[in-house]
Scaffold this motif. Structure first.
Motif, PDB file in Angstrom:
ATOM      1  N   ALA A  21       0.906  -1.241  -0.032  1.00 34.27           N
ATOM      2  CA  ALA A  21       0.176  -0.075   0.164  1.00 34.27           C
ATOM      3  C   ALA A  21       0.817   1.291   0.158  1.00 34.27           C
ATOM      4  N   SER A 179       4.364  -5.407  10.653  1.00 29.16           N
ATOM      5  CA  SER A 179       3.036  -5.025  11.112  1.00 29.16           C
ATOM      6  C   SER A 179       2.424  -5.383  12.300  1.00 29.16           C
ATOM      7  N   TRP A 186      -3.102   4.619  19.209  1.00 28.77           N
ATOM      8  CA  TRP A 186      -2.752   5.830  19.099  1.00 28.77           C
ATOM      9  C   TRP A 186      -3.904   6.643  18.260  1.00 28.77           C
TER      10      TRP A 186
HETATM   11  C1  LIG Z   1       1.944 -15.801   4.477  1.00 28.14           C
HETATM   12  C2  LIG Z   1       1.142 -14.881   3.716  1.00 28.14           C
HETATM   13  C3  LIG Z   1       0.939 -15.045   2.598  1.00 28.14           C
HETATM   14  C4  LIG Z   1       0.013 -14.220   1.719  1.00 28.14           C
HETATM   15  N1  LIG Z   1      -0.028 -14.345   0.484  1.00 28.14           N
HETATM   16  C5  LIG Z   1      -0.884 -13.291  -0.023  1.00 28.14           C
HETATM   17  C6  LIG Z   1      -1.098 -13.535  -1.630  1.00 28.14           C
HETATM   18  O1  LIG Z   1      -0.655 -14.511  -2.127  1.00 28.14           O
HETATM   19  N2  LIG Z   1      -1.903 -12.658  -2.188  1.00 28.14           N
HETATM   20  C7  LIG Z   1      -2.380 -11.671  -1.567  1.00 28.14           C
HETATM   21  O2  LIG Z   1      -3.184 -10.947  -2.271  1.00 28.14           O
HETATM   22  N3  LIG Z   1      -2.027 -11.282  -0.420  1.00 28.14           N
HETATM   23  C8  LIG Z   1      -1.351 -12.025   0.428  1.00 28.14           C
HETATM   24  N4  LIG Z   1      -1.038 -12.183   1.642  1.00 28.14           N
HETATM   25  C9  LIG Z   1      -1.435 -10.552   2.063  1.00 28.14           C
HETATM   26  C10 LIG Z   1      -0.709  -9.506   1.734  1.00 28.14           C
HETATM   27  O3  LIG Z   1       0.641  -9.766   2.051  1.00 28.14           O
HETATM   28  C11 LIG Z   1      -1.061  -8.129   2.751  1.00 28.14           C
HETATM   29  O4  LIG Z   1      -2.354  -8.111   2.847  1.00 28.14           O
HETATM   30  C12 LIG Z   1      -0.285  -6.951   2.531  1.00 28.14           C
HETATM   31  O5  LIG Z   1       1.140  -7.117   2.524  1.00 28.14           O
HETATM   32  C13 LIG Z   1      -0.889  -5.649   3.313  1.00 28.14           C
HETATM   33  O6  LIG Z   1      -0.153  -4.775   2.668  1.00 28.14           O
HETATM   34  P1  LIG Z   1      -0.072  -3.347   3.523  1.00 28.14           P
HETATM   35  O7  LIG Z   1       0.865  -2.503   2.499  1.00 28.14           O
HETATM   36  O8  LIG Z   1      -1.192  -2.754   4.082  1.00 28.14           O
HETATM   37  O9  LIG Z   1       0.795  -3.785   4.790  1.00 28.14           O
HETATM   38  P2  LIG Z   1       2.222  -4.630   5.179  1.00 28.14           P
HETATM   39  O10 LIG Z   1       2.613  -5.332   3.969  1.00 28.14           O
HETATM   40  O11 LIG Z   1       1.832  -5.190   6.356  1.00 28.14           O
HETATM   41  O12 LIG Z   1       3.171  -3.346   5.270  1.00 28.14           O
HETATM   42  C14 LIG Z   1       2.998  -2.446   6.471  1.00 28.14           C
HETATM   43  C15 LIG Z   1       4.337  -1.913   6.656  1.00 28.14           C
HETATM   44  O13 LIG Z   1       4.353  -1.063   7.559  1.00 28.14           O
HETATM   45  C16 LIG Z   1       5.299  -1.183   8.561  1.00 28.14           C
HETATM   46  N5  LIG Z   1       5.034  -0.523   9.807  1.00 28.14           N
HETATM   47  C17 LIG Z   1       4.047  -1.145  10.887  1.00 28.14           C
HETATM   48  N6  LIG Z   1       4.094  -0.515  11.823  1.00 28.14           N
HETATM   49  C18 LIG Z   1       4.967   0.499  11.729  1.00 28.14           C
HETATM   50  C19 LIG Z   1       5.459   1.508  12.766  1.00 28.14           C
HETATM   51  N7  LIG Z   1       4.949   1.855  13.857  1.00 28.14           N
HETATM   52  N8  LIG Z   1       6.445   2.387  12.286  1.00 28.14           N
HETATM   53  C20 LIG Z   1       6.916   2.193  10.863  1.00 28.14           C
HETATM   54  N9  LIG Z   1       6.978   1.397  10.095  1.00 28.14           N
HETATM   55  C21 LIG Z   1       5.670   0.501  10.559  1.00 28.14           C
HETATM   56  C22 LIG Z   1       5.745  -2.363   8.533  1.00 28.14           C
HETATM   57  O14 LIG Z   1       7.056  -2.772   8.990  1.00 28.14           O
HETATM   58  C23 LIG Z   1       5.581  -2.969   7.032  1.00 28.14           C
HETATM   59  O15 LIG Z   1       6.784  -2.687   6.237  1.00 28.14           O
HETATM   60  C24 LIG Z   1      -0.278 -13.084   2.430  1.00 28.14           C
HETATM   61  C25 LIG Z   1       0.157 -12.702   3.811  1.00 28.14           C
HETATM   62  C26 LIG Z   1       0.711 -13.590   4.404  1.00 28.14           C
HETATM   63  C27 LIG Z   1       1.145 -13.417   5.997  1.00 28.14           C
END
Ligand SMILES: Cc1cc2nc3c(=O)[nH]c(=O)nc-3n(C[C@H](O)[C@H](O)[C@H](O)COP(=O)(O)OP(=O)(O)OC[C@H]3O[C@@H](n4cnc5c(N)ncnc54)[C@H](O)[C@@H]3O)c2cc1C
Length: 417
Positions: A21, A179, A186
């Protein structure tokens, strides 16, 4: 204390969270000529994206858009404008633009040809750096103080002031990848409506006997149909396969039903999952088959030859049924068609593929900006939606990242006039 003040730069934003995202938002903003500083708590970005690659990286799904949208259940209405701006086709085109071809699997799921996340992430980060995005790793956001963003860094705490901030902090599964849901209190404290984070696409506990657990943990249960009753009395049925674990059940079929199963377990303390172990055979035919005299053959070989039920499926029958039910062929046939498996708890959120709950859409305006915190936008899994596996998670995370970035561009433009 060090303080970075970006408030004087009208074309500048801060993104916190480098998952799909946050990265998609960074791409959109940098592409529009905005200076982007992206902060993440971990030593590198995209760790959950990389983990998703271990399962082949199911990027999106090729089904028609109305069916695609229906996967978001009660949040369809909120997801529709996000997906209108970045849908499955757009995601595939984006991947191709990074030099990673995709293919549609037999189930309609879309994967990179190499079924890996690393080449895609590498190419993506290369392009982001080339477009000027600055990455600040090992910067853990700690909330706000006096309007400034607080970050814990290896060199101590710093403060950052920004005109516009995107929170893309993910949900609360697989904490060790970054995450951890620490942001939730907060935002609540700041007056933002946030729904509790719950496991989604998760396994469940079943009270297996020691014998069953030792004999069958790790074994797949293939080609069955599972059903659960929804709160409105209708029955949700899905074909597929799942895996027996030491503590219960997990796998794609269980994940597909996990939202209603989780809600029922939370409301009632447990829920019955009904399994059809012989989906190709009708009850009448199965009963007639099993009622054939078995002579001197064991029940196990009778079950195998007459019903095609063997191995772990036969083990499930013995685990759930008593001796009388096992030897009464009419009852046995009925159980093969609808075996009740009692699920007693969802597995902990840290083990889940994704999380439900998060920032409520009611707390956001149409550009994904928090109504209570002007200039602060949210995207990705930290928003209150959920979807099954099948590529719907990544698509929605990227779509919301893009949409929030476009909202930020409008916000910056309005402040300049
Ligand atoms: C085993 C597994 C397999 C998956 N396979 C698939 C798939 O094949 N297809 C699919 O569509 N989805 C899949 N998913 C789900 C998908 O990976 C997630 O829905 C997606 O990564 C979420 O994206 P995001 O950017 O919202 O959050 P995230 O990818 O979780 O990224 C959030 C980021 O925020 C950072 N962060 C959090 N809190 C803080 C803070 N306080 N300060 C600074 N940084 C912070 C974290 O370090 C992280 O880098 C899978 C998930 C898992 C666990």
């Amino acid at each position: 204390m060090q303080e970075s003040h970006y408030g004087d730069e009208p074309r500048h934003v801060v993104i916190i969270g480098g998952g799909p995202a946050g990265l998609m938002a960074a791409e959109t903003l940098a592409g529009a000529g905005v200076a982007v500083d992206l902060y993440d708590a971990m030593p590198s970005v995209g760790r959950k994206f990389l983990l998703a690659g271990r399962g082949g990286l199911n990027l999106t799904h090729a089904e028609p858009s109305d069916r695609f949208l229906a996967r978001y259940g009660s949040r369809q209405q909120q997801m529709a404008p996000l997906l209108a701006g970045f849908d499955a086709d757009a995601l595939r085109a984006w991947s191709h633009g990074l030099g990673v071809d995709t293919f549609v699997g037999t189930s309609g799921r879309v994967f990179p040809t190499e079924m890996k996340a690393a080449p895609l992430l590498r190419a993506w980060l290369h392009r982001l750096r080339a477009s000027g995005v600055r990455f600040h790793m090992r910067h853990r956001w700690l909330g706000w103080q006096d309007g400034a963003l607080r970050f814990a860094t290896p060199d101590g705490e710093i403060r950052v002031r920004a005109n516009a901030t995107l929170l893309a902090l993910g949900g609360a599964s697989w904490k060790r990848l970054g995450s951890d849901g620490a942001w939730l209190p907060w935002l609540r404290k700041a007056g933002v409506e946030v729904a509790p984070l719950l496991p989604a696409n998760c396994g469940f506990d079943v009270c297996w006997s020691t014998h069953f657990r030792e004999r069958f943990a790790g074994q797949p249960v293939k080609t069955v149909t599972a059903a659960c009753v929804l709160p409105d009395g209708t029955t949700l049925t899905r074909p597929g396969e799942f895996v027996i674990t030491g503590s219960g059940v997990e796998g794609s079929l269980i994940y597909a039903l996990s939202a209603p199963l989780r809600d029922a377990v939370m409301a009632e303390g447990s829920v019955l999952l009904r399994l059809d172990l012989a989906p190709g055979k009708g009850l009448e035919r199965l009963t007639a088959e099993l009622q054939h005299p078995r002579g001197s053959r064991s029940l196990a070989s009778h079950l195998q030859s007459r019903a095609g039920v063997t191995g772990v499926k036969a083990g499930l029958l013995r685990e759930v049924l008593d001796r009388e039910q096992m030897t009464d062929m009419a009852q046995l046939a009925a159980a093969i068609k609808s075996l009740p498996l009692r699920l007693v708890a969802a597995r902990p959120i840290d083990e889940a593929i994704s999380s439900a709950g998060g920032v409520c859409f009611e707390a956001l305006d149409a550009s994904l900006m928090l109504r209570h915190l002007p200039g602060v936008f949210c995207a990705g899994e930290m928003l209150d939606w959920e979807a099954p596996t099948g590529g719907y998670l990544l698509t929605a995370c990227m779509a919301s990242g893009k949409s929030a970035a476009q909202g930020m561009l409008r916000w910056l433009a309005e402040r300049r006039t």
